[in-house]
Design a protein around this motif. Structure first.
Motif, PDB file in Angstrom:
ATOM      1  N   ARG A  27       6.140  63.658  -7.908  1.00  0.00           N
ATOM      2  CA  ARG A  27       6.670  62.200  -8.109  1.00  0.00           C
ATOM      3  C   ARG A  27       6.391  62.062  -6.688  1.00  0.00           C
ATOM      4  NH1 ARG A  27      10.329  61.185 -11.656  1.00  0.00           N
ATOM      5  NH2 ARG A  27       8.392  60.623 -13.233  1.00  0.00           N
ATOM      6  N   VAL A  28       5.230  61.129  -6.357  1.00  0.00           N
ATOM      7  CA  VAL A  28       5.429  60.681  -4.794  1.00  0.00           C
ATOM      8  C   VAL A  28       4.929  58.675  -5.117  1.00  0.00           C
ATOM      9  CG1 VAL A  28       4.119  60.406  -2.638  1.00  0.00           C
ATOM     10  CG2 VAL A  28       3.778  62.553  -3.801  1.00  0.00           C
ATOM     11  N   VAL A  29       5.586  58.050  -4.458  1.00  0.00           N
ATOM     12  CA  VAL A  29       6.295  56.807  -4.865  1.00  0.00           C
ATOM     13  C   VAL A  29       5.975  56.179  -3.749  1.00  0.00           C
ATOM     14  CG1 VAL A  29       8.213  54.816  -5.348  1.00  0.00           C
ATOM     15  CG2 VAL A  29       8.038  57.116  -5.846  1.00  0.00           C
ATOM     16  N   LEU A  30       4.418  55.580  -4.042  1.00  0.00           N
ATOM     17  CA  LEU A  30       3.933  54.861  -2.812  1.00  0.00           C
ATOM     18  C   LEU A  30       4.595  53.960  -2.297  1.00  0.00           C
ATOM     19  CD1 LEU A  30       0.371  54.591  -4.367  1.00  0.00           C
ATOM     20  CD2 LEU A  30       1.123  56.954  -2.665  1.00  0.00           C
ATOM     21  N   LEU A  31       4.475  53.650  -0.586  1.00  0.00           N
ATOM     22  CA  LEU A  31       4.903  52.270   0.509  1.00  0.00           C
ATOM     23  C   LEU A  31       4.545  51.656  -0.847  1.00  0.00           C
ATOM     24  CD1 LEU A  31       5.021  53.767   3.893  1.00  0.00           C
ATOM     25  CD2 LEU A  31       6.694  53.265   2.208  1.00  0.00           C
ATOM     26  N   SER A  32       3.004  51.551  -1.531  1.00  0.00           N
ATOM     27  CA  SER A  32       2.348  50.351  -1.773  1.00  0.00           C
ATOM     28  C   SER A  32       2.988  49.978  -2.929  1.00  0.00           C
ATOM     29  CB  SER A  32       0.841  50.149  -1.681  1.00  0.00           C
ATOM     30  OG  SER A  32       0.410  51.341  -2.175  1.00  0.00           O
ATOM     31  N   GLY A  33       3.804  50.312  -3.905  1.00  0.00           N
ATOM     32  CA  GLY A  33       4.071  50.714  -5.190  1.00  0.00           C
ATOM     33  C   GLY A  33       3.145  51.321  -5.594  1.00  0.00           C
ATOM     34  N   ARG A  44       0.740  70.262  -2.132  1.00  0.00           N
ATOM     35  CA  ARG A  44       1.430  71.700  -0.670  1.00  0.00           C
ATOM     36  C   ARG A  44      -0.307  70.783   0.295  1.00  0.00           C
ATOM     37  NH1 ARG A  44       3.399  75.581  -3.874  1.00  0.00           N
ATOM     38  NH2 ARG A  44       1.090  76.503  -3.779  1.00  0.00           N
ATOM     39  N   LYS A  45      -1.433  70.681  -0.891  1.00  0.00           N
ATOM     40  CA  LYS A  45      -3.113  70.922   0.242  1.00  0.00           C
ATOM     41  C   LYS A  45      -3.008  69.469   0.418  1.00  0.00           C
ATOM     42  CE  LYS A  45      -7.735  70.729  -1.110  1.00  0.00           C
ATOM     43  NZ  LYS A  45      -8.564  70.997  -2.161  1.00  0.00           N
ATOM     44  N   PHE A  46      -1.763  68.150   0.173  1.00  0.00           N
ATOM     45  CA  PHE A  46      -2.140  66.376   0.591  1.00  0.00           C
ATOM     46  C   PHE A  46      -1.171  66.518   1.201  1.00  0.00           C
ATOM     47  CE2 PHE A  46      -5.043  67.085  -3.729  1.00  0.00           C
ATOM     48  CZ  PHE A  46      -6.229  66.816  -2.653  1.00  0.00           C
ATOM     49  N   GLU A  47      -0.135  67.389   1.466  1.00  0.00           N
ATOM     50  CA  GLU A  47       0.877  66.799   2.094  1.00  0.00           C
ATOM     51  C   GLU A  47       1.587  66.365   3.114  1.00  0.00           C
ATOM     52  OE1 GLU A  47       5.527  69.247   3.725  1.00  0.00           O
ATOM     53  OE2 GLU A  47       4.004  70.298   2.553  1.00  0.00           O
ATOM     54  N   PRO A  48       0.277  66.411   4.276  1.00  0.00           N
ATOM     55  CA  PRO A  48       0.375  65.441   4.987  1.00  0.00           C
ATOM     56  C   PRO A  48       0.463  64.268   5.246  1.00  0.00           C
ATOM     57  CG  PRO A  48      -0.981  68.044   5.723  1.00  0.00           C
ATOM     58  CD  PRO A  48      -0.258  67.693   4.367  1.00  0.00           C
ATOM     59  N   GLU A  49      -1.071  64.204   4.081  1.00  0.00           N
ATOM     60  CA  GLU A  49      -1.211  62.315   4.071  1.00  0.00           C
ATOM     61  C   GLU A  49      -0.690  61.839   3.039  1.00  0.00           C
ATOM     62  OE1 GLU A  49      -3.238  65.420   3.176  1.00  0.00           O
ATOM     63  OE2 GLU A  49      -4.717  65.265   5.014  1.00  0.00           O
ATOM     64  N   ALA A  54       3.651  57.880   1.612  1.00  0.00           N
ATOM     65  CA  ALA A  54       5.199  57.924   0.842  1.00  0.00           C
ATOM     66  C   ALA A  54       6.269  57.185   0.989  1.00  0.00           C
ATOM     67  CB  ALA A  54       4.699  59.072   0.290  1.00  0.00           C
ATOM     68  N   ALA A  55       7.324  56.267  -0.201  1.00  0.00           N
ATOM     69  CA  ALA A  55       8.566  55.949   0.496  1.00  0.00           C
ATOM     70  C   ALA A  55       8.845  57.386  -0.147  1.00  0.00           C
ATOM     71  CB  ALA A  55       8.163  54.611  -0.758  1.00  0.00           C
ATOM     72  N   GLU A  56       9.155  57.724  -0.678  1.00  0.00           N
ATOM     73  CA  GLU A  56       9.629  59.138  -1.155  1.00  0.00           C
ATOM     74  C   GLU A  56       9.432  59.589  -1.890  1.00  0.00           C
ATOM     75  OE1 GLU A  56      12.724  57.591  -3.207  1.00  0.00           O
ATOM     76  OE2 GLU A  56      12.196  56.306  -5.108  1.00  0.00           O
ATOM     77  N   ILE A  57       9.379  60.940  -1.990  1.00  0.00           N
ATOM     78  CA  ILE A  57       8.833  62.212  -2.734  1.00  0.00           C
ATOM     79  C   ILE A  57       9.900  63.278  -3.919  1.00  0.00           C
ATOM     80  CG2 ILE A  57       7.023  63.914  -2.793  1.00  0.00           C
ATOM     81  CD1 ILE A  57       6.298  62.811  -0.010  1.00  0.00           C
TER      82      ILE A  57
END
Length: 76
Positions: A27-33, A44-49, A54-57
């Motif tokens: 679950r990726v909580v976004l900085l933008s909400g 794993r594929k999108f980890e760098p982006e 992300a605010a938290e993962i």
């Protein structure tokens, strides 16, 4: 990835990857909400982006290799 140690709500089998529909383990909580859910593969594929936005993962991918506590020696 940054891992949340005490997630507010654990991921369940009903939580599905936003990319492919498989069971979500991140679950990726976004900085933008808001939040995004990913299977282990797409996490794993999108980890760098994801780290950039992300605010938290919350990473529960260890559940994929965990052995159930009630497994007998014959099952292992």
């Amino acid at each position: 990835m940054t891992t949340v140690l005490t997630p507010a709500s654990p991921l369940t089998a009903a939580d599905r990857c936003d990319r492919c529909g498989a069971q979500a383990y991140l679950r990726v909580v976004l900085l933008s909400g808001g939040e995004l859910l990913f299977c282990a593969h797409h996490g794993r594929k999108f980890e760098p982006e994801l780290k950039k936005i992300a605010a938290e993962i919350q990473d529960e991918t260890e559940r994929l290799t965990a052995v159930p506590n009630n497994a007998s020696e014959d099952e292992r």
